[in-house]
Write an enzyme that holds these catalytic residues in place. Structure first.
Site, PDB file in Angstrom:
ATOM      1  N   ALA A 297       0.877  -0.974  -0.155  1.00  0.00           N
ATOM      2  CA  ALA A 297       0.161   0.020   0.033  1.00  0.00           C
ATOM      3  C   ALA A 297       0.869   1.295  -0.240  1.00  0.00           C
ATOM      4  CB  ALA A 297      -0.940   0.035   1.369  1.00  0.00           C
TER       5      ALA A 297
ATOM      6  N   GLY B 233      -0.380  -5.089   0.749  1.00  0.00           N
ATOM      7  CA  GLY B 233      -1.646  -4.940  -0.038  1.00  0.00           C
ATOM      8  C   GLY B 233      -1.338  -5.326  -1.284  1.00  0.00           C
TER       9      GLY B 233
ATOM     10  N   GLU C   4      -2.357  -9.001  -0.931  1.00  0.00           N
ATOM     11  CA  GLU C   4      -3.696  -9.227  -0.573  1.00  0.00           C
ATOM     12  C   GLU C   4      -4.684  -8.949  -1.924  1.00  0.00           C
ATOM     13  OE1 GLU C   4      -4.769  -7.381   3.585  1.00  0.00           O
ATOM     14  OE2 GLU C   4      -3.587  -6.025   2.530  1.00  0.00           O
TER      15      GLU C   4
ATOM     16  N   GLU D  95       3.471  -6.450   6.918  1.00  0.00           N
ATOM     17  CA  GLU D  95       3.052  -5.318   7.701  1.00  0.00           C
ATOM     18  C   GLU D  95       3.213  -5.114   9.119  1.00  0.00           C
ATOM     19  OE1 GLU D  95      -0.111  -5.749   4.235  1.00  0.00           O
ATOM     20  OE2 GLU D  95       1.228  -7.052   5.635  1.00  0.00           O
TER      21      GLU D  95
END
Length: 695
Positions: free
Chosen positions: A63, A102, A105, A125
Site C-alpha cells: 500500500a 496490499g 492481498e 505489515e
C-alpha cells in the site's frame, strides 16, 4: 485509462497493467482507475478472462504508506478486492518481483496466481506495527493453512515461489515470459466453462485445522514479541479465520488494524521505516557522486570482530583477503568462520554447497603486501590508537591508489588515525557491531577529509552486505557508544544507592530491551570496558574489582551474574551483592529502595540528553539517524521508535523537568539539559525540525 492503470486485449483476455513506479504502490491515483477497470471488464461480454499485471521491476509491493493515519480516499483496497473477487470470469494475478502487503492481498482477490521463478510473496505489515488490513490474515490461511500462514504473517518474511506453489498460494510458475504465460493460463481456465470459487469461499484448510496445535504455535510467537502488539494481533486475526465466518473475521481484522494504525507502536515503526531511507541521504553526497568499485576486500584481524566483518563481505559475494600476524591465528579465525557456517547448515538456512562457495572466497595471508589488490581494507585490531596508527602506516605503503582504508574503531579519533597516511581522503571509520556477521548496523564515520565518493561507496556496499548504514561525525564514541556511556554512567551509582543488577535489568526488559545493561556487560565481556577505562585513566567502583577477580562475564562463568555449568542464563550472585554493600559502606552510602521509575529516568533520560547534544554538534545529521543507530545496533525497542522518537512520546518538557531535578540532586553534567532540549521544551517543537523550534 490513466497512465498508472491501462487495459489492453489479447483476444478475449483483458490485461490490466498497473504502472506506478518505483514499487507500484496502491495509491489513490492507482485504486480509482483500477476500480473502473474491474467494473468495466466485469460487465464486458467480449472478455472471457482477466489478467492483472504490473509494469516495471515488481508486482505491487504494498500500500502507499504515506496514506496511513489519514482519511482514506475511496475506493480503498478492501473495496477493490471485494469487487475483484465477485467477477465471475477467471481472474489471474501475474506476479513478478515481490507481491507484498496490499499487493499480495490484491492478488488474493483473484481466482488464480501465476508467478515467475524469482517472485517472492509476503505480508510484512507486522514490521510497521500493523497487520494486513484488507483480508490478508483471513485469505492467506484459507490457501496455505493457518499454521503456515501464521508463520509468514507474524514474521513478516516473504516466501519464494516454490514454497508458495507447494502450499497452494501460487497456481503455476511461468516458464518463459510471465504475462504471456498468465494469459494462456487464464484462457485455459475460461475454456473450462465453469465458475471458480473466490479465495474467500475456500475454507477446507481452516476447517481441517488443529486448533490446539495452532494455539501452541501462537503462544510461542507471542513470547518472542517482547511487548509488541502487532504480532499478537496478527496471531489472533489468523485464529479468527479458523473460528469465525469470513465476514466476521474480516470485520475483526479491520478493527485490529484501525486500533494498531492509530497507536504509538505503529507510529514508531513507521517512523523507523522512513528513517532508514532518510539515513541514506548524506549532506555533501549527491546522486551525482558515483561510488568506487569494490571487487575485493581486505580484513586485518581474524578474531571475533574481524572474522565477522569478513563473513559479512563474503555473504555479499565479495572475496576477502584475511590477514593475521601468524598462521596459528589465521587457523583459529578461519576455523571459527567455518564453524559458524556449519551451524547455519545444521539449521537448514545454508546448504553445504553454499558453505563451500563462501569458504572458497577467503584468501589467507600473513603479509601486508597481499592487500595490494584490495579495493577496501578494514582493520579490526586492538582498540588502541598507537596500534591503529601503526597498521595504517603499513597500509599506506601497500594499498593501491583509490583503495578505501577503513578503521573498525568504536571510540577513537578517525582524523588522528588518518594522519598516519598520505591519503586522508580515503580514510573512513566503519564501526561494525558484534557479532558483525549478524548485527545490521554500520556506523560510517566521516572524517574531516573523507571524500564524498568514499561515503557513497560505503552506503552502497552496506546494502550489498546486508547492513543498515548511518553516516556520523567524529567524536569519542561517535553516536552509539557516546550515548551508551551516558546511559551507563549511573549504572554503578544505582547499585551503590540500593538497586541490584537484576532489578535494573528488569526495568530494561519491561521497557522492551532484549536485555538489561548488566546482562549486556556480561555478554560482551567486562574486560572490554575495563581495558577502555584504563586507556582513558578512568576507574569503576564495582566493575573493576570484578575484573580483578577474573570475572569477565559469560566467557568466564562469572561477571555481574553467575553462569553455572556453561549456561547463558544469568543467576544473581550473593558475592556481587556483598561487594556492592561493602563499596557502599566504604563511601558512607545508606542504601535505599529505588523505584523502577527512578532507574528509567536516571539511565534513559541522560542518553536522550546526549543525543540532543550530538544533534547540536552536527555529529548526526538528523534525529532519526540517532534512532536508526539505537534500534539496529543496541536493541532499543522498535515499538518505541528509538530514543529521540521516544523522547517526543514521553514529552520533552517532562524529560527536561526530570533532568533538572536529578541535576539538582547529583550535580552531574549528564543531567544538565542540553540547549536543544530546553528550546524544544519551551517552544513545543520537535526533533524533526529543531531549527523551526529554535526560531
Amino acid at each position: 485509462m490513466t497512465k498508472s492503470v491501462t487495459t489492453t486485449r489479447n483476444g478475449d483476455v483483458a490485461v490490466i497493467t498497473i504502472d506506478n513506479p518505483p514499487v507500484n504502490a496502491l495509491s489513490f491515483h492507482v485504486r480509482e482507475p483500477l476500480m473502473e477497470a474491474f467494473e468495466a471488464l466485469r460487465d464486458d461480454a467480449s472478455v472471457a478472462a482477466i489478467v492483472l499485471a504490473c509494469a516495471g521491476r515488481t508486482f505491487v509491493a504494498g500500500a502507499d504508506i504515506t496514506e496511513f493515519g489519514k482519511p482514506m480516499q475511496q475506493p480503498d483496497l478492501r473495496a477493490l478486492i471485494a469487487t475483484l473477487e465477485k467477477i465471475e470470469k477467471p481472474t489471474v494475478a501475474a506476479i513478478h518481483g515481490t507481491a507484498l502487503g496490499g499487493g499480495l492481498e490484491l492478488a488474493l482477490g483473484c481466482h488464480f496466481r501465476v508467478a515467475d521463478k524469482a517472485a517472492r510473496l509476503g505480508l510484512p505489515e507486522v514490521k510497521l506495527g500493523l497487520l494486513p488490513g484488507a483480508g490478508g490474515t483471513i485469505r492467506l490461511p484459507y490457501l496455505l493453512g493457518p499454521q503456515k500462514a501464521l508463520k509468514i504473517i507474524v514474521s513478516g518474511t516473504p516466501i519464494g515461489v516454490a514454497e508458495a506453489l507447494d502450499g497452494g498460494l501460487v497456481d503455476a510458475i511461468a516458464d518463459g515470459e510471465l504475462v504471456a504465460a498468465a494469459i494462456e493460463f487464464a484462457r485455459a481456465r475460461a475454456a473450462e466453462g465453469k465458475k471458480f470459487p473466490a479465495v474467500r469461499d475456500r475454507r477446507d484448510k481452516v476447517e481441517q485445522a488443529d486448533l490446539a496445535a495452532f494455539d501452541k504455535d501462537a503462544a510461542e510467537l507471542a513470547k518472542k514479541a517482547r511487548g509488541l502488539e502487532a504480532p499478537v494481533a496478527c496471531a489472533q486475526s489468523v485464529r479468527n479465520a479458523i473460528t469465525l465466518t469470513f465476514d466476521e473475521a474480516l470485520a475483526k481484522e479491520r478493527e485490529y488494524f484501525v486500533k494498531l494504525v492509530s497507536g504509538d507502536q505503529s507510529r514508531a515503526q513507521r517512523h523507523l521505516f522512513f528513517a532508514e531511507r532518510e539515513a541514506a541521504k548524506v549532506p555533501g553526497v549527491g546522486k551525482d557522486v558515483a561510488p568506487r568499485e569494490i571487487r575485493r576486500a581486505g580484513v586485518i584481524g581474524a578474531g571475533t570482530m574481524g572474522g565477522g566483518i569478513a563473513m559479512s563481505f563474503v555473504n555479499g559475494g565479495i572475496p576477502v583477503t584475511l590477514l593475521e600476524m601468524n598462521s596459528e591465528a589465521l587457523d583459529r579465525g578461519l576455523a571459527t568462520i567455518e564453524k559458524n557456517y556449519a551451524i547455519s547448515v545444521s539449521r537448514g538456512s545454508l546448504s553445504e554447497e553454499a558453505k563451500a562457495r563462501r569458504m572458497a572466497l577467503f584468501t589467507r595471508s600473513t603479509d601486508y603486501a597481499d592487500l595490494a589488490d584490495c579495493d577496501i581494507v578494514i582493520e579490526a585490531v586492538f582498540e588502541e590508537m598507537a596500534v591503529k596508527k601503526e597498521v595504517f602506516g603499513k597500509l599506506d605503503k601497500v594499498a593501491k591508489p583509490g583503495a578505501i582504508l577503513a578503521t573498525n574503531t568504536s571510540y577513537l579519533d578517525v582524523d588522528e588515525i588518518a594522519t598516519s597516511t598520505g591519503r586522508p581522503q580515503d580514510v573512513v571509520g566503519t564501526h561494525f557491531f558484534s557479532p558483525a556477521n549478524v548485527m545490521k548496523l554500520l556506523e560510517i564515520v566521516r572524517g574531516k577529509k573523507t571524500a564524498p565518493d568514499v561515503l557513497a561507496t560505503l552506503l552502497s556496499l552496506a546494502k550489498k552486505i546486508g547492513k543498515v548504514p548511518v553516516v556520523v561525525g567524529v567524536c569519542h564514541g561517535f553516536v552509539g557508544n557516546r550515548m551508551l556511556a551516558s546511559r551507563s554512567e549511573e549504572s554503578e551509582s544505582l547499585l551503590l544507592e540500593g538497586a541490584t543488577p537484576s532489578q535494573v535489568d528488569k526495568v530494561f526488559a519491561d521497557f522492551g530491551w532484549p536485555m538489561g545493561p548488566f546482562q549486556m556487560y556480561d555478554l560482551a565481556g567486562l574486560d572490554i570496558g575495563w581495558r577502555n577505562r584504563k586507556s582513558l585513566g578512568k576507574t569503576a567502583i564495582i566493575a573493576d574489582p570484578l575484573c580483578e577477580q577474573g570475572r569477565f562475564g559469560q566467557k568466564t562463568g562469572k561477571g555481574f551474574y553467575l553462569y553455572e555449568n556453561g549456561s547463558r542464563t544469568p543467576t544473581p550472585d550473593p558475592e556481587v551483592e556483598k561487594l556492592i554493600d561493602d563499596k557502599a559502606r566504604e563511601r558512607g552510602i545508606n542504601r535505599r529502595t529505588i523505584s523502577a521509575e527512578e532507574i528509567a529516568e536516571r539511565t534513559l533520560y541522560p542518553m536522550i540528553n546526549e543525543g540532543a547534544k550530538i544533534l547540536e554538534e552536527g555529529i548526526a545529521a538528523r534525529a532519526s539517524d540517532v534512532d536508526i543507530v539505537w534500534t539496529n545496533g543496541y536493541g532499543f525497542p522498535i515499538g518505541k521508535g528509538g530514543p529521540m522518537f521516544f523522547a517526543e512520546l514521553e514529552g520533552i518538557g517532562k524529560i527536561v523537568e526530570r533532568l533538572e531535578y536529578w541535576h539538582g540532586r547529583t550535580g552531574k553534567d549528564i543531567f544538565k539539559p542540553s540547549a536543544l532540549l530546553k528550546k524544544l521544551a519551551a517552544s513545543g517543537g520537535s526533533f524533526s525540525d529543531p531549527k523551526e523550534a529554535a526560531a
